[in-house]
Design a protein around this motif. Structure first.
Motif, PDB file in Angstrom:
ATOM      1  N   SER A  60      32.637  28.725  -9.342  1.00  0.00           N
ATOM      2  CA  SER A  60      34.004  28.236  -9.528  1.00  0.00           C
ATOM      3  C   SER A  60      34.055  26.729  -9.634  1.00  0.00           C
ATOM      4  CB  SER A  60      34.892  28.641  -8.340  1.00  0.00           C
ATOM      5  OG  SER A  60      34.860  30.017  -8.114  1.00  0.00           O
ATOM      6  N   ASN A  61      34.977  26.265 -10.454  1.00  0.00           N
ATOM      7  CA  ASN A  61      35.385  24.875 -10.379  1.00  0.00           C
ATOM      8  C   ASN A  61      36.507  24.784  -9.367  1.00  0.00           C
ATOM      9  OD1 ASN A  61      33.669  23.759 -12.287  1.00  0.00           O
ATOM     10  ND2 ASN A  61      35.019  24.364 -13.975  1.00  0.00           N
ATOM     11  N   LEU A  62      36.406  23.790  -8.517  1.00  0.00           N
ATOM     12  CA  LEU A  62      37.455  23.564  -7.539  1.00  0.00           C
ATOM     13  C   LEU A  62      38.459  22.590  -8.159  1.00  0.00           C
ATOM     14  CD1 LEU A  62      38.591  23.782  -4.686  1.00  0.00           C
ATOM     15  CD2 LEU A  62      36.890  22.121  -3.934  1.00  0.00           C
ATOM     16  N   LEU A  63      39.632  23.117  -8.550  1.00  0.00           N
ATOM     17  CA  LEU A  63      40.604  22.301  -9.282  1.00  0.00           C
ATOM     18  C   LEU A  63      41.401  21.409  -8.335  1.00  0.00           C
ATOM     19  CD1 LEU A  63      41.901  25.025 -11.758  1.00  0.00           C
ATOM     20  CD2 LEU A  63      40.009  23.405 -12.049  1.00  0.00           C
ATOM     21  N   SER A  64      41.713  21.949  -7.169  1.00  0.00           N
ATOM     22  CA  SER A  64      42.391  21.120  -6.182  1.00  0.00           C
ATOM     23  C   SER A  64      42.134  21.688  -4.804  1.00  0.00           C
ATOM     24  CB  SER A  64      43.904  21.060  -6.449  1.00  0.00           C
ATOM     25  OG  SER A  64      44.492  22.318  -6.176  1.00  0.00           O
ATOM     26  N   GLY A  65      42.182  20.824  -3.794  1.00  0.00           N
ATOM     27  CA  GLY A  65      41.981  21.272  -2.431  1.00  0.00           C
ATOM     28  C   GLY A  65      40.608  20.907  -1.885  1.00  0.00           C
ATOM     29  N   VAL A  66      40.356  21.345  -0.673  1.00  0.00           N
ATOM     30  CA  VAL A  66      39.123  21.015   0.035  1.00  0.00           C
ATOM     31  C   VAL A  66      38.543  22.281   0.652  1.00  0.00           C
ATOM     32  CG1 VAL A  66      38.074  19.537   1.790  1.00  0.00           C
ATOM     33  CG2 VAL A  66      40.134  18.763   0.605  1.00  0.00           C
ATOM     34  N   VAL A  67      37.220  22.393   0.578  1.00  0.00           N
ATOM     35  CA  VAL A  67      36.509  23.564   1.094  1.00  0.00           C
ATOM     36  C   VAL A  67      35.443  23.095   2.071  1.00  0.00           C
ATOM     37  CG1 VAL A  67      34.906  25.418   0.447  1.00  0.00           C
ATOM     38  CG2 VAL A  67      36.909  24.945  -0.984  1.00  0.00           C
ATOM     39  N   LYS A  68      35.267  23.814   3.186  1.00  0.00           N
ATOM     40  CA  LYS A  68      34.179  23.485   4.101  1.00  0.00           C
ATOM     41  C   LYS A  68      33.098  24.547   4.034  1.00  0.00           C
ATOM     42  CE  LYS A  68      35.961  25.863   8.239  1.00  0.00           C
ATOM     43  NZ  LYS A  68      36.376  25.755   9.656  1.00  0.00           N
TER      44      LYS A  68
END
Lengths: 237, 237
Positions: A60-68
């Motif tokens: 996936s491309n992360l378009l917005s937001g934050v992932v841990k």
DNA sequence: CGACCACTTGAACTATCTCAAGGACCGTGG
DNA sequence: CCACGGTCCTTGAGATAGTTCAAGTGGTCG
């Protein structure tokens, strides 16, 4: 201002033209034909904060937001081993020996691709393989930076380094000298799990940075930094 | 026992046929023609313990010995961020943001290749790119494992984990249940720099493991482990 | 309003560090 | 052969950074 012109611009799928991640993500390594094929197979989702992102058969491309990303010891101790800030690329080629869980820290928008298609394209487009390798090496560099922080920095250096890292990622385009203000996408518990500290120590270091005038705590989560330079002095490197 | 037969076996350069690193290293991803070209450009060296391996324009197979990778904070604090045990592959594609130094911990034998040739071959042989990516991801997994150890394990868990890691790498082919004995390729100072501890704490934990019967310290550097299982109980995961 | 959650702050505790002394080994030079 | 100095390692005693336990604040939501 003339945008970077692409010979195949006209053939780029409409949805990709406005994509926040486009050039930085793996899509930047594809030609128009490949991009069209990938776009057809892609799907966009929005998932709420707190959702675990299954380590399944997608990139996936992360378009917005934050992932841990977290690693757990069997007795429940937890270590956050990395973050992804938009626009970034999520997904691990090949199988990992170790289970690492990914969880959305904020609401997150993703553009996901079936693993099989990307894996096939890496065979056809050497540039794509190169990009995946570069991406992995970047993550490796970051992991090693944090190894040095975890092993050798004091609590207050760790917190200062952490704030700098978040500030640099939350709005990478900002002018370096301008004052910075952002909403921390993490709880104190998350910060503690990243820095190898307890939440109490993290909280005390925040208070100390505030009383020293290095940061301003607007509303627990909302932080503003007087200047990057002031924190850079305290971060140990 | 019939060795793994290669259709091009006859064309494999003589020097490569007996290479300890052959199948595990990047050479395993090359066909006979590529292997021949690479062999022609390769050079073997032996460097003594303590030598810094310049981060220059070469890739190398590590034929024997152990190498440490270190990151330093500007005030001199040091963190070891990884090891390479033979047979392993050394060398970083693309440029690193961060300076990481590599130093031979033992006498080391290397088979080195000019960077330009390998980089060109990754364009021709997708398998080679795939292998480099796999290698980088392995290092990333390991770095993240040690992040969890540095952030969340106690001193004695760190030392137990470290001994297990060394035991598994010094002689990977050994029978898992058999008793293990090896020469530590590191000083106490190196171990401390890897585990984020002081040399005194490392020494005390060694003494404790010895008095608990988990290990036998023959001669400061030479360690024998009663069993892997006994250490696994103490390593925290 | 009350309960809950994330956070802060204080006080006591402890794992690890720091400082200091001494032991084992090793090469060198008498 | 021994004395010497050097390096690496061990052990002890006291100091401390960070943890643990506990109480309290402030905001949010039903």
């Amino acid at each position: 201002m003339a945008a970077r012109q692409d010979a195949q611009q006209a053939d780029v799928p409409a949805i990709c033209k406005s994509c926040e991640a486009r050039q930085d993500s793996l899509c930047g390594a594809l030609n128009a034909r490949q991009l069209a094929e990938l776009a057809k197979a892609s799907s966009r989702h929005e998932v709420p904060a707190g959702t675990e992102l299954p380590d399944d058969a997608t990139y996936s491309n992360l378009l917005s937001g934050v992932v841990k990303l977290t690693r757990n010891l069997p007795d429940g101790r937890q270590q956050i081993v990395g973050f992804h800030f938009a626009p970034d690329f999520l997904g691990r080629p090949f199988d990992a020996k170790r289970q690492i869980r990914a969880e959305a820290l904020t609401n997150v928008r993703l553009c996901s691709f079936p693993r099989a298609i990307v894996d096939r394209m890496t065979g056809e487009a050497p540039e794509l393989g190169r990009l995946l390798l570069k991406h992995a090496l970047n993550e490796l560099d970051e992991a090693r930076d944090w190894m040095a922080a975890l092993g050798r920095k004091t609590a207050s250096e760790k917190v200062a380094s952490f704030l700098l890292m978040v500030a640099r990622n939350m709005d990478p385009a900002r002018h370096p000298a301008s004052p910075i203000s952002f909403d921390l996408p993490l709880t104190r518990a998350d910060i503690a799990d990243f820095l190898g500290l307890t939440i109490e120590t993290v909280s005390r270091e925040f208070s100390r940075l505030r009383s020293d005038g290095a940061i301003h705590i607007v509303n627990k989560r909302q932080i503003s930094l007087a200047s990057l330079a002031q924190l850079e002095e305290r971060c140990g490197d």
